[in-house]
Scaffold this motif. Structure first.
Motif, PDB file in Angstrom:
ATOM      1  N   ILE A   5       7.854  35.284  26.526  1.00  0.00           N
ATOM      2  CA  ILE A   5       6.570  34.685  26.143  1.00  0.00           C
ATOM      3  C   ILE A   5       5.648  34.620  27.351  1.00  0.00           C
ATOM      4  CG2 ILE A   5       5.475  32.498  25.472  1.00  0.00           C
ATOM      5  CD1 ILE A   5       7.781  32.108  23.466  1.00  0.00           C
ATOM      6  N   ASN A   6       6.179  34.200  28.475  1.00  0.00           N
ATOM      7  CA  ASN A   6       5.361  34.122  29.694  1.00  0.00           C
ATOM      8  C   ASN A   6       4.868  35.504  30.121  1.00  0.00           C
ATOM      9  OD1 ASN A   6       5.550  31.345  29.863  1.00  0.00           O
ATOM     10  ND2 ASN A   6       7.373  31.410  31.162  1.00  0.00           N
ATOM     11  N   ILE A   7       5.724  36.512  30.017  1.00  0.00           N
ATOM     12  CA  ILE A   7       5.323  37.882  30.341  1.00  0.00           C
ATOM     13  C   ILE A   7       4.206  38.329  29.399  1.00  0.00           C
ATOM     14  CG2 ILE A   7       6.077  40.309  30.294  1.00  0.00           C
ATOM     15  CD1 ILE A   7       8.839  39.312  31.271  1.00  0.00           C
ATOM     16  N   GLN A   8       4.366  38.019  28.113  1.00  0.00           N
ATOM     17  CA  GLN A   8       3.364  38.418  27.129  1.00  0.00           C
ATOM     18  C   GLN A   8       2.033  37.703  27.390  1.00  0.00           C
ATOM     19  OE1 GLN A   8       4.757  38.291  23.111  1.00  0.00           O
ATOM     20  NE2 GLN A   8       2.733  38.522  22.236  1.00  0.00           N
ATOM     21  N   LYS A   9       2.094  36.409  27.701  1.00  0.00           N
ATOM     22  CA  LYS A   9       0.865  35.657  27.990  1.00  0.00           C
ATOM     23  C   LYS A   9       0.180  36.220  29.232  1.00  0.00           C
ATOM     24  CE  LYS A   9       1.939  31.134  25.998  1.00  0.00           C
ATOM     25  NZ  LYS A   9       2.204  29.723  26.309  1.00  0.00           N
ATOM     26  N   ILE A  51       1.886  31.847  19.628  1.00  0.00           N
ATOM     27  CA  ILE A  51       2.444  31.739  20.973  1.00  0.00           C
ATOM     28  C   ILE A  51       1.349  31.409  21.981  1.00  0.00           C
ATOM     29  CG2 ILE A  51       3.510  33.087  22.824  1.00  0.00           C
ATOM     30  CD1 ILE A  51       5.084  34.515  20.537  1.00  0.00           C
ATOM     31  N   THR A  52       0.235  32.117  21.884  1.00  0.00           N
ATOM     32  CA  THR A  52      -0.842  31.894  22.854  1.00  0.00           C
ATOM     33  C   THR A  52      -1.486  30.519  22.684  1.00  0.00           C
ATOM     34  OG1 THR A  52      -2.410  33.037  21.411  1.00  0.00           O
ATOM     35  CG2 THR A  52      -1.406  34.322  23.187  1.00  0.00           C
ATOM     36  N   THR A  53      -1.512  30.008  21.461  1.00  0.00           N
ATOM     37  CA  THR A  53      -2.079  28.673  21.250  1.00  0.00           C
ATOM     38  C   THR A  53      -1.084  27.577  21.590  1.00  0.00           C
ATOM     39  OG1 THR A  53      -1.407  28.627  18.925  1.00  0.00           O
ATOM     40  CG2 THR A  53      -3.620  29.467  19.429  1.00  0.00           C
ATOM     41  N   GLY A  54       0.182  27.915  21.685  1.00  0.00           N
ATOM     42  CA  GLY A  54       1.206  26.926  22.021  1.00  0.00           C
ATOM     43  C   GLY A  54       1.822  26.255  20.809  1.00  0.00           C
ATOM     44  N   LYS A  55       1.417  26.656  19.617  1.00  0.00           N
ATOM     45  CA  LYS A  55       1.977  26.058  18.401  1.00  0.00           C
ATOM     46  C   LYS A  55       3.415  26.503  18.156  1.00  0.00           C
ATOM     47  CE  LYS A  55      -2.402  25.401  16.045  1.00  0.00           C
ATOM     48  NZ  LYS A  55      -3.240  25.757  14.900  1.00  0.00           N
ATOM     49  N   ILE A  71       9.222  40.698  16.979  1.00  0.00           N
ATOM     50  CA  ILE A  71       8.879  39.443  16.308  1.00  0.00           C
ATOM     51  C   ILE A  71       7.828  38.678  17.121  1.00  0.00           C
ATOM     52  CG2 ILE A  71       9.788  37.265  15.404  1.00  0.00           C
ATOM     53  CD1 ILE A  71      10.754  39.780  13.893  1.00  0.00           C
ATOM     54  N   LEU A  72       7.936  38.714  18.453  1.00  0.00           N
ATOM     55  CA  LEU A  72       6.944  38.038  19.295  1.00  0.00           C
ATOM     56  C   LEU A  72       5.539  38.585  19.047  1.00  0.00           C
ATOM     57  CD1 LEU A  72       8.637  37.617  22.795  1.00  0.00           C
ATOM     58  CD2 LEU A  72       7.766  35.817  21.329  1.00  0.00           C
ATOM     59  N   ARG A  73       5.438  39.881  18.855  1.00  0.00           N
ATOM     60  CA  ARG A  73       4.125  40.483  18.591  1.00  0.00           C
ATOM     61  C   ARG A  73       3.524  39.974  17.297  1.00  0.00           C
ATOM     62  NH1 ARG A  73       6.820  45.312  19.708  1.00  0.00           N
ATOM     63  NH2 ARG A  73       6.909  45.598  21.932  1.00  0.00           N
ATOM     64  N   LYS A  74       4.389  39.730  16.297  1.00  0.00           N
ATOM     65  CA  LYS A  74       3.911  39.216  15.016  1.00  0.00           C
ATOM     66  C   LYS A  74       3.288  37.829  15.165  1.00  0.00           C
ATOM     67  CE  LYS A  74       7.084  41.327  11.713  1.00  0.00           C
ATOM     68  NZ  LYS A  74       8.141  41.032  10.750  1.00  0.00           N
ATOM     69  N   TYR A  75       3.890  37.021  16.012  1.00  0.00           N
ATOM     70  CA  TYR A  75       3.465  35.627  16.154  1.00  0.00           C
ATOM     71  C   TYR A  75       2.691  35.396  17.443  1.00  0.00           C
ATOM     72  CZ  TYR A  75       6.561  34.999  12.237  1.00  0.00           C
ATOM     73  OH  TYR A  75       7.147  35.101  11.011  1.00  0.00           O
ATOM     74  N   GLN A  76       1.993  36.406  17.889  1.00  0.00           N
ATOM     75  CA  GLN A  76       1.261  36.347  19.156  1.00  0.00           C
ATOM     76  C   GLN A  76       0.250  35.201  19.188  1.00  0.00           C
ATOM     77  OE1 GLN A  76       0.049  40.155  20.601  1.00  0.00           O
ATOM     78  NE2 GLN A  76      -1.817  39.339  21.475  1.00  0.00           N
ATOM     79  N   LYS A  98      -4.208  39.309  31.674  1.00  0.00           N
ATOM     80  CA  LYS A  98      -4.619  40.419  32.535  1.00  0.00           C
ATOM     81  C   LYS A  98      -5.512  41.391  31.771  1.00  0.00           C
ATOM     82  CE  LYS A  98      -0.741  40.689  35.752  1.00  0.00           C
ATOM     83  NZ  LYS A  98       0.440  41.487  36.138  1.00  0.00           N
ATOM     84  N   SER A  99      -5.140  41.667  30.527  1.00  0.00           N
ATOM     85  CA  SER A  99      -5.928  42.634  29.759  1.00  0.00           C
ATOM     86  C   SER A  99      -7.304  42.080  29.419  1.00  0.00           C
ATOM     87  CB  SER A  99      -5.198  43.047  28.482  1.00  0.00           C
ATOM     88  OG  SER A  99      -5.129  41.971  27.576  1.00  0.00           O
ATOM     89  N   LYS A 100      -7.430  40.787  29.280  1.00  0.00           N
ATOM     90  CA  LYS A 100      -8.736  40.182  29.014  1.00  0.00           C
ATOM     91  C   LYS A 100      -9.607  40.173  30.265  1.00  0.00           C
ATOM     92  CE  LYS A 100      -7.291  37.218  25.225  1.00  0.00           C
ATOM     93  NZ  LYS A 100      -7.045  35.837  24.785  1.00  0.00           N
TER      94      LYS A 100
END
Length: 157
Positions: free
Chosen positions: A75-79, A29-33, A21-26, A84-86
């Motif tokens: 979420i923090n791990i995903q961010k 999550i990254t924008t903080g909304k 589900i986190l991947r769907k709303y990536q 890192k990938s960027k």
């Protein structure tokens, strides 16, 4: 009850579902909304989570708080992974396990009766360390539940 107190199989199911589900709303999550609180409320009210956990447990405030902090950690791990990938070069790969790590893991797997569900070449150094820790201590750190799917008890007698 806290999420840490659940058995590893249940934690693994929760991890897999939550990450999906986190991947769907990536983007949210990254924008903080999308905050961990809102996300946890939505997931707890979802029908699938009721198949994994008891409804009474889902209504406990202690569990809700621990699940919210768990989601925050994911979420923090995903961010962190996204940043890192960027930053890194597109062709760079995660650090491969050293030869000594591979040997240690291979010997530990043979002596403990566990097998890997994937070739060791696909694991990174951190994964190998987590697998070694899991086999020796039977515990997995929060957020690393994917390791549970990488190692299985052998059925050989």
């Amino acid at each position: 009850m806290q999420i840490e107190q659940l058995d590893l199989e249940t934690r693994s199911k929760i991890y897999n579902y939550t990450k999906k589900i986190l991947r769907k709303y990536q983007k949210g999550i990254t924008t903080g909304k999308l905050t961990a609180d809102k996300f946890a409320e939505n997931l707890i009210s979802d029908e699938y989570i009721n198949d994994i956990l008891d409804k009474n447990l889902l209504s406990e405030n202690d569990f809700k708080q621990s699940y919210t902090s768990y989601i925050n950690k994911l979420i923090n791990i995903q961010k962190e992974d996204l940043s890192k990938s960027k930053k890194r070069n597109v062709n760079s790969t995660p650090e491969k396990p050293s030869i000594s790590q591979r040997i240690k893991l291979k010997n530990l797997l043979e002596s403990s009766g566990y097998t890997l569900s994937m070739p060791i070449e696909y694991l990174n150094s951190c994964d190998v360390d987590c697998i070694i820790k899991y086999i020796t201590t039977q515990s997995i750190d929060l957020g690393n539940e994917r390791i549970y799917n990488y190692v299985h008890k052998s059925n050989l007698n």
